[in-house]
Design an enzyme around this catalytic site. Structure first.
Site, PDB file in Angstrom:
ATOM      1  CG  HIS A 280      -1.873   0.948   1.295  1.00 23.31           C
ATOM      2  ND1 HIS A 280      -1.652   2.169   1.823  1.00 23.31           N
ATOM      3  CD2 HIS A 280      -3.301   1.080   1.202  1.00 23.31           C
ATOM      4  CE1 HIS A 280      -2.857   2.809   1.700  1.00 23.31           C
ATOM      5  NE2 HIS A 280      -3.684   2.135   1.463  1.00 23.31           N
TER       6      HIS A 280
ATOM      7  CG  ASP B 113       0.592  -2.142   6.088  1.00 21.36           C
ATOM      8  OD1 ASP B 113      -0.470  -2.523   6.857  1.00 21.36           O
ATOM      9  OD2 ASP B 113       0.893  -1.438   4.946  1.00 21.36           O
TER      10      ASP B 113
ATOM     11  CD  GLN C  31      -6.544  -4.500   4.159  1.00 23.15           C
ATOM     12  OE1 GLN C  31      -7.406  -5.291   4.647  1.00 23.15           O
ATOM     13  NE2 GLN C  31      -7.068  -3.360   3.744  1.00 23.15           N
TER      14      GLN C  31
ATOM     15  CE  LYS D 234      -7.030  -0.172   6.433  1.00 24.01           C
ATOM     16  NZ  LYS D 234      -7.826   0.349   5.461  1.00 24.01           N
TER      17      LYS D 234
ATOM     18  CB  CYS E 196      -3.411   3.085  -1.510  1.00 20.89           C
ATOM     19  SG  CYS E 196      -4.567   4.414  -1.377  1.00 20.89           S
TER      20      CYS E 196
HETATM   21  N1  7TS Z   1      -1.624  -0.677   4.709  1.00 28.41           N
HETATM   22  C1  7TS Z   1      -2.644  -1.344   4.283  1.00 28.41           C
HETATM   23  C2  7TS Z   1      -2.138  -2.710   3.570  1.00 28.41           C
HETATM   24  C3  7TS Z   1      -3.765  -1.076   3.966  1.00 28.41           C
HETATM   25  O1  7TS Z   1      -4.769  -1.747   3.396  1.00 28.41           O
HETATM   26  C4  7TS Z   1      -4.118   0.427   4.261  1.00 28.41           C
HETATM   27  C5  7TS Z   1      -5.419   0.940   3.982  1.00 28.41           C
HETATM   28  C6  7TS Z   1      -3.096   1.255   4.922  1.00 28.41           C
HETATM   29  C7  7TS Z   1      -1.993   0.668   5.083  1.00 28.41           C
HETATM   30  C8  7TS Z   1      -3.299   2.491   5.389  1.00 28.41           C
HETATM   31  O2  7TS Z   1      -4.409   2.545   6.448  1.00 28.41           O
HETATM   32  P1  7TS Z   1      -4.881   3.956   7.127  1.00 28.41           P
HETATM   33  O3  7TS Z   1      -5.677   3.518   8.264  1.00 28.41           O
HETATM   34  O4  7TS Z   1      -3.511   4.733   7.879  1.00 28.41           O
HETATM   35  O5  7TS Z   1      -5.571   4.712   6.187  1.00 28.41           O
HETATM   36  N2  7TS Z   1      -6.354   0.455   3.036  1.00 28.41           N
HETATM   37  C9  7TS Z   1      -7.333   0.792   2.260  1.00 28.41           C
HETATM   38  C10 7TS Z   1      -7.828   0.202   1.264  1.00 28.41           C
HETATM   39  O6  7TS Z   1      -7.622  -0.914   1.073  1.00 28.41           O
HETATM   40  N3  7TS Z   1      -8.930   0.841   0.816  1.00 28.41           N
HETATM   41  O7  7TS Z   1      -8.970   1.859   1.616  1.00 28.41           O
HETATM   42  C11 7TS Z   1      -7.934   1.831   2.468  1.00 28.41           C
END
Ligand code: 7TS
Length: 411
Positions: free
Chosen positions: A122, A202, A205, A228, A368
């Site tokens: 991501h 990371d 997910q 999430k 992303c």
């Molecule tokens: N890493 C992964 C693997 C992700 O899926 C996401 C967000 C992030 C980092 C960033 O997370 P945040 O909470 O800091 O924004 N992924 C997604 C997605 O797949 N669709 O919307 C956000």
């Protein structure tokens, strides 16, 4: 609904609504999950009863607020099996956590050093490392993703040549948000450790979907977001081994993170306060702890099994639709509850817009993951991502809607 898995839908108020006149079918859990009543109640209770600033006051509410915040930290430590609650830093989410580590470790990098990551990251676990590489002269290298549809996962054989003693950091995702690949995180950490590289996982997910134990994984740092995993937005966690966190410079400075200040300078507190300048998201931490209680009451093993079963069923149903290209691991490989697909020549945004007319929430775009999309030769995909409240019946609704869309675009 699988026969053994409980119906959790009554716990989630947001699921019980119609969208465009149809019952909501929420399949955008990779972006964010809905929140159970228990989490919403914990937030309301906190604001109605305990609301106060932490650490700074000696009055009753401030002490209650501080106690709740620190109890949440202990809850997180237990949830990921950290050795010490000082290893839990509250942040806004995965993105902030990775930025803190990247800039913190960046201070120790020099030209000739290598930061290793993967082709399936991501942007949040990619762009911060690019910035650090640019600022320090370190080189950024990528573990390739195998297969025209990304079905082969990470090229683990290439790791033999990529993991040189020059690699100082290996940052990788536990589960790909686009492909649904579950990476062998413990093996990756073990192999990185063998060349002296620090590991950053990371877990955005994976955290609310699979059992996760930082000591068993053997990682040095781990990042995730609360939203999430049934928790509130605006709260997340950076886990780091204590000695590493205490050796790292803070990313942000200000109140709450200093031992002493004079007009010439300041001395930092140890972790976790060192990385928590300013008023923290106390309610968020309380809500996150409630989300962890909720998830553990259901059981992470059974959530994972439920996710995997739904993803397998979705792949089977989607494969029946003409012109369907499904990304990610094929049957028999570890794969999460995430299914990305391209439907003929239809643009993913059109697919998502049409599905929305049927009350179905999908995600469409590059997720992303722009470099990975480019590698797979796709401008974008549509994505269905599942969680503990989703059902097989919802996948049937999705399949029927996609078949209609396919017919429309086929003319
Ligand atoms: N890493 C992964 C693997 C992700 O899926 C996401 C967000 C992030 C980092 C960033 O997370 P945040 O909470 O800091 O924004 N992924 C997604 C997605 O797949 N669709 O919307 C956000």
């Amino acid at each position: 609904m699988s026969s053994v898995f409980p119906d959790l839908r009554p716990h989630f108020p947001a699921l019980h609504q119609t969208v465009n006149g149809k019952p909501l079918v929420y399949l955008d859990n990779g972006a964010t999950s809905h929140k159970p009543r228990a989490v919403i109640d914990a937030l309301v209770r906190y604001y109605e009863r305990d609301n106060s600033n932490v650490h700074r006051g000696l009055h009753a509410l401030s002490m209650r607020s501080t106690d709740s915040f620190e109890a949440a930290r202990a809850r997180v430590a237990a949830f990921i099996h950290a050795q010490d609650q000082a290893e839990i830093v509250f942040v806004r989410g995965t993105t902030e956590a990775v930025n803190i580590v990247a800039r913190g470790l960046g201070a120790q990098l020099k030209p000739g050093d290598v930061v290793l990551t993967t082709e399936m990251e991501h942007h949040s676990n990619l762009v911060p490392w690019q910035q650090v590489a640019k600022a320090t002269g370190a080189t950024l290298c990528y573990v390739p993703v195998l297969g025209a549809d990304g079905e082969g996962g990470l090229d683990l054989a290439a790791l033999d040549t990529l993991l040189t003693p020059q690699v100082k950091v290996f940052a990788f995702t536990h589960i790909s948000n686009t492909l649904g690949t579950i990476n062998p995180a413990a093996e990756l950490c073990r192999r990185a450790r063998a060349v002296g590289a620090l590991t950053v996982i990371d877990a955005a997910q994976s955290i609310g979907h699979e059992p996760l134990d930082v000591q068993a994984l053997g990682c040095d740092f781990l990042a995730f977001s609360g939203h999430k995993m049934c928790g509130p937005t605006g709260i997340g966690v950076l886990y780091g081994r204590r000695a590493l966190l205490d050796a790292m410079a803070p990313d942000e400075t200000g109140g709450g993170m200093v031992v002493s200040v004079d007009y010439q300078g300041a001395r930092w507190k140890p972790s976790p306060e060192r990385f928590e300048a300013g008023t923290p998201h106390v309610a968020g931490a309380v809500g996150l702890a409630a989300a962890m209680d909720y998830i553990d009451a259901v059981g992470r093993e059974s959530i994972a099994a439920h996710d995997h079963e739904l993803a397998a069923y979705a792949r089977q149903r989607l494969a029946e639709i003409p012109g369907m290209r499904i990304l990610g691991p094929t049957a028999g490989q570890p794969r999460a509850g995430i299914v990305s697909f391209a439907l003929g020549d239809a643009h993913a945004h059109d697919v998502v817009t049409f599905a929305d007319q049927d009350g179905i929430a999908l995600r469409g775009g590059h997720h992303c993951n722009q470099p990975l999309m480019r590698k797979l030769g796709l401008p974008s995909t549509a994505r269905a991502s599942f969680y503990l409240y989703n059902t097989r019946e919802e996948i049937d609704v999705l399949a029927a809607s996609l078949l209609k869309i396919q017919k429309f675009f086929a003319g």
